[in-house]
Write an enzyme that holds these catalytic residues in place. Sequence first.
Site, PDB file in Angstrom:
ATOM      1  CE  LYS A  16      55.708  -3.528  58.819  1.00 24.31           C
ATOM      2  NZ  LYS A  16      57.090  -3.824  58.398  1.00 24.31           N
ATOM      3  CG  ASP A  55      60.675   2.721  41.752  1.00 20.42           C
ATOM      4  OD1 ASP A  55      59.689   2.239  41.160  1.00 20.42           O
ATOM      5  OD2 ASP A  55      60.665   3.815  42.327  1.00 20.42           O
TER       6      ASP A  55
END
Length: 229
Positions: A148, A106
């Site tokens: 972030k 993934d």
Amino acid sequence: MKAILLSGGFGKRLKPLTDYLPKPLIPLCNYPIIEWQIRYFKKFGIKEIIVCAGYRAEQIRKHLESKNLGVQLEYSIEKEPLGTAGAIKKAIKYIDTDDFFVANGDVITNLDLRKLKMHRNSVAVIPLRTTFGIVHLNGVKVERFEEKPEMFDYWMNAGIYYLNKDVVRHLPKNGNLENTTFPVLAARRTLNAIKYSNVFWKSVDSYKDMEDCESLIIANHYEKFLSTK
């Protein structure tokens, strides 16, 4: 050089989409995750890939065999979930080289695989990425906000590995690398970490991850990156 793609997961956090579609075939910007990964390995000259599949494995095989991706594919099919270590142990019969790459099924990234070959038994690590904004303080006064940020004091597993075939003796028939094989190698001081910073990296585990990954693919011109050497 060969690579193993660990593509046997159920993708439970992507239900109900994964009730009908295996996670590796979930499309991102018009291409399934597994096609992005195969093209990524091909960019670095790796054209022999073993796909470890379990859930809806035949659907994955039929899709890939309908494409002309310019690589040689083998399939290691799990009748029951084996974990990342167990999947590699089962697929190792297809590896006839001393060293090989492994990627979680993934992960979409542009990190340079050539750097990972500096040492055998290497794990690609990237700075810890927080999904929250950080508030910088001076006493009780707010100095600034940082959205972030990458936290370079902490490093996270990027899910891309360069392993020596001798590692097979430390692989269980069922279990994950992170809590079985890697602790053994780390205790023997034979596990290396290769640091990457400022790279495009995304693990797709949720619908929000899909949205974010598509934005990153576009922003990083990822398709163009894969088409050039």
